[in-house]
Scaffold this motif. Structure first.
Motif, PDB file in Angstrom:
ATOM      1  N   UNK A 119      33.462  40.722  53.406  1.00 55.33           N
ATOM      2  CA  UNK A 119      34.150  40.421  54.664  1.00 55.33           C
ATOM      3  C   UNK A 119      34.424  41.729  55.397  1.00 55.33           C
ATOM      4  N   UNK A 120      33.886  41.831  56.612  1.00 58.40           N
ATOM      5  CA  UNK A 120      34.047  43.060  57.386  1.00 58.40           C
ATOM      6  C   UNK A 120      35.475  43.293  57.854  1.00 58.40           C
ATOM      7  N   UNK A 121      36.286  42.242  57.805  1.00 55.93           N
ATOM      8  CA  UNK A 121      37.681  42.388  58.237  1.00 55.93           C
ATOM      9  C   UNK A 121      38.588  42.626  57.022  1.00 55.93           C
ATOM     10  N   UNK A 122      39.057  43.863  56.848  1.00 54.23           N
ATOM     11  CA  UNK A 122      39.886  44.132  55.665  1.00 54.23           C
ATOM     12  C   UNK A 122      41.234  43.423  55.721  1.00 54.23           C
ATOM     13  N   UNK A 123      41.587  42.909  56.922  1.00 57.97           N
ATOM     14  CA  UNK A 123      42.881  42.214  57.081  1.00 57.97           C
ATOM     15  C   UNK A 123      42.784  40.716  56.837  1.00 57.97           C
ATOM     16  N   UNK A 124      41.578  40.178  56.730  1.00 52.39           N
ATOM     17  CA  UNK A 124      41.458  38.726  56.595  1.00 52.39           C
ATOM     18  C   UNK A 124      42.085  38.285  55.286  1.00 52.39           C
ATOM     19  N   UNK A 125      42.471  36.993  55.242  1.00 53.14           N
ATOM     20  CA  UNK A 125      43.066  36.486  54.005  1.00 53.14           C
ATOM     21  C   UNK A 125      42.049  36.585  52.872  1.00 53.14           C
ATOM     22  N   UNK A 126      40.769  36.386  53.222  1.00 53.95           N
ATOM     23  CA  UNK A 126      39.731  36.487  52.200  1.00 53.95           C
ATOM     24  C   UNK A 126      39.749  37.868  51.545  1.00 53.95           C
ATOM     25  N   UNK A 127      39.670  38.910  52.389  1.00 55.08           N
ATOM     26  CA  UNK A 127      39.631  40.280  51.858  1.00 55.08           C
ATOM     27  C   UNK A 127      40.900  40.582  51.065  1.00 55.08           C
ATOM     28  N   UNK A 128      42.019  40.044  51.525  1.00 48.06           N
ATOM     29  CA  UNK A 128      43.293  40.315  50.859  1.00 48.06           C
ATOM     30  C   UNK A 128      43.411  39.584  49.521  1.00 48.06           C
ATOM     31  N   UNK A 129      42.725  38.452  49.395  1.00 51.33           N
ATOM     32  CA  UNK A 129      42.881  37.629  48.188  1.00 51.33           C
ATOM     33  C   UNK A 129      41.824  37.890  47.116  1.00 51.33           C
ATOM     34  N   UNK A 130      40.644  38.345  47.526  1.00 54.10           N
ATOM     35  CA  UNK A 130      39.520  38.430  46.582  1.00 54.10           C
ATOM     36  C   UNK A 130      39.788  39.431  45.451  1.00 54.10           C
ATOM     37  N   UNK A 131      39.128  39.220  44.346  1.00 52.58           N
ATOM     38  CA  UNK A 131      39.226  40.157  43.226  1.00 52.58           C
ATOM     39  C   UNK A 131      38.530  41.464  43.622  1.00 52.58           C
TER      40      UNK A 131
ATOM     41  N   UNK B  59      32.829  33.884  37.454  1.00 49.88           N
ATOM     42  CA  UNK B  59      32.671  34.835  38.557  1.00 49.88           C
ATOM     43  C   UNK B  59      31.943  34.127  39.702  1.00 49.88           C
ATOM     44  N   UNK B  60      32.530  34.157  40.893  1.00 49.31           N
ATOM     45  CA  UNK B  60      31.839  33.576  42.051  1.00 49.31           C
ATOM     46  C   UNK B  60      31.629  34.666  43.100  1.00 49.31           C
ATOM     47  N   UNK B  61      30.387  34.825  43.504  1.00 51.23           N
ATOM     48  CA  UNK B  61      30.069  35.746  44.599  1.00 51.23           C
ATOM     49  C   UNK B  61      29.950  34.914  45.876  1.00 51.23           C
ATOM     50  N   UNK B  62      30.813  35.219  46.845  1.00 47.43           N
ATOM     51  CA  UNK B  62      30.801  34.466  48.103  1.00 47.43           C
ATOM     52  C   UNK B  62      30.589  35.437  49.244  1.00 47.43           C
ATOM     53  N   UNK B  63      29.345  35.550  49.726  1.00 50.01           N
ATOM     54  CA  UNK B  63      29.093  36.488  50.813  1.00 50.01           C
ATOM     55  C   UNK B  63      30.085  36.304  51.969  1.00 50.01           C
ATOM     56  N   UNK B  64      30.299  35.088  52.417  1.00 51.13           N
ATOM     57  CA  UNK B  64      31.256  34.905  53.514  1.00 51.13           C
ATOM     58  C   UNK B  64      32.197  33.777  53.139  1.00 51.13           C
ATOM     59  N   UNK B  65      33.417  34.130  52.838  1.00 47.68           N
ATOM     60  CA  UNK B  65      34.354  33.162  52.285  1.00 47.68           C
ATOM     61  C   UNK B  65      35.422  32.806  53.292  1.00 47.68           C
ATOM     62  N   UNK B  66      36.048  31.676  53.035  1.00 48.41           N
ATOM     63  CA  UNK B  66      37.174  31.234  53.819  1.00 48.41           C
ATOM     64  C   UNK B  66      38.440  31.604  53.045  1.00 48.41           C
ATOM     65  N   UNK B  67      39.431  32.122  53.761  1.00 51.39           N
ATOM     66  CA  UNK B  67      40.641  32.618  53.092  1.00 51.39           C
ATOM     67  C   UNK B  67      41.302  31.619  52.159  1.00 51.39           C
ATOM     68  N   UNK B  68      41.403  30.354  52.631  1.00 50.79           N
ATOM     69  CA  UNK B  68      42.060  29.314  51.821  1.00 50.79           C
ATOM     70  C   UNK B  68      41.352  29.097  50.507  1.00 50.79           C
TER      71      UNK B  68
END
Ligand code: ATP
Ligand code: MG
Length: 249
Positions: free
Chosen positions: A180-192, A155-164
Motif C-alpha cells: 500500500x503506497x499510503x503509509x497512513x492507510x488502515x491497511x498499512x497500519x494494521x498489516x504484519x 500467511x496471506x500476501x495481499x497486494x492491495x488490501x482493504x483496511x477492514x
C-alpha cells in the motif's frame, strides 16, 4: 493510449494507467479501482516513484515470510490482476501459494473473469469462485473466502488490501503482508508487513527475492523476518514523504 512515446517523462505511469483502464474494459477491475489507483499514484509521486530502502527491506522480509509460511495464500483483487497478473502467477508458483480472488465489489462474473485472466497468464487452479467460509466480524463481500485458501492460511500476501479485512485477518492470527503506497492507510497500519511501494514494482521485486532466498535455510529466513521492524518502515516512509515535500517547496 498505447502509442505513448517511451521517452515521455511519465511513460511508466501512463502505461500503468493504461493497464488499469484496460482492466476496467475487460470487466476485471471495478470503476472504483480507478479511484484507488489514483490515490496510490498521489502517494507514489510523493516518494519519487521508486522503490525506496524501507520498501526494499519490507519486500525482502515479506519474501522470507512467504517462504517460511506453511499455508501461504496470495489474495488477488481486480487492480492487482490488471497490473501484475504474470508476476502474481510467478510468485504463486515459486512459493507454492494458491491464488485466491477476493473482491470488495464482488460479482460472480468479475470473479470468473479474473480467474480466466490469471489462467491466461499461466495460472493453474485459482480459488475464489466458490467461497465456503467467511472471515468473522467482517460485513463486506471481502469476508467470502475459501476454507482451503485464505481461511486456513498462516500467511496471506495481499497486494492491495482493504483496511477492514486486513484487521480481520490479523485478528484471525494470520500474518498479513500488504502492499500500500499510503503509509497512513488502515491497511498499512494494521498489516504484519506493510510494503509502501507500487505493486508494479513490489511484486516483480519479490519474485526476484524469493528466487534468491529459496535455497536458504529456515534460520536464515527467520532472522530476516525477526530483524525487520514494520513500525520503523512506516515511519521512514512518512519521513521520506515530508523530506520530498520540503525539497519541492
Ligand atoms: P484503507 O481501507 O486501508 O484505509 P483506503 O480506504 O484509503 O485504505 P482504498 O480506496 O480502499 O484506500 O484503496 C486504495 C489504497 O490502495 C490506497 O491506500 C492506495 O494508496 C493504495 N494503492 C492503490 N493503487 C496502488 C498501487 N498501484 N500500488 C500500491 N498501492 C496502491
Ligand atoms: Mg478502504
Amino acid at each position: 493510449m498505447t502509442d505513448i512515446p517511451p521517452d515521455h517523462p511519465r511513460y511508466f505511469s501512463l502505461m500503468t494507467r493504461h493497464r488499469i483502464v484496460s482492466g476496467v474494459d475487460k470487466g476485471i477491475t471495478s470503476q472504483e479501482g480507478l479511484i484507488a489507483q489514483g490515490r496510490g499514484e498521489a502517494f507514489d509521486y510523493l516518494t519519487g516513484e521508486k522503490t525506496l530502502p524501507f520498501a526494499h527491506a519490507a519486500e525482502y522480509a515479506a519474501s522470507a515470510m512467504m517462504l517460511l509460511g506453511k499455508r501461504r495464500v496470495i489474495s488477488v483483487n481486480g487492480n492487482a490482476a490488471a497490473l501484475v497478473p504474470a508476476e502474481l502467477v510467478q510468485l504463486s508458483k515459486l512459493t507454492d501459494a494458491p491464488l485466491e480472488v477476493n473482491l470488495f465489489y464482488r460479482t460472480e462474473e468479475r470473479v470468473v473473469k479474473i480467474i480466466r485472466h490469471l489462467q491466461a497468464h499461466g495460472a493453474g487452479q485459482v480459488l475464489g469462485a466458490r467461497p465456503d467460509a467467511s472471515i468473522p466480524c467482517l460485513a463486506s463481500q471481502r469476508s467470502k473466502v475459501c476454507r482451503d485458501g485464505i481461511y486456513s492460511a498462516d500467511v496471506v500476501f495481499v497486494p492491495l488490501e482493504d483496511g477492514d479485512r486486513c484487521e480481520a485477518l490479523v485478528r484471525m492470527g494470520i500474518q498479513v503482508i500488504a502492499v500500500d503506497l499510503n503509509p497512513l492507510s488502515r491497511t498499512a497500519q494494521q498489516a504484519t508487513i506493510s510494503i509502501v511501494d507500487n505493486v508494479v514494482r513490489a511484486v516483480p521485486n519479490m519474485v526476484k527475492m524469493v528466487r534468491d532466498l529459496k535455497g536458504r535455510d529456515e534460520r536464515y529466513l527467520q532472522e530476516i523476518v525477526r530483524d525487520f521492524d514494520n513500525k520503523k518502515g512506516l515511519a521512514d516512509a512518512m519521513d521520506s514523504i515530508s523530506r520530498h515535500l520540503s525539497e519541492i517547496m
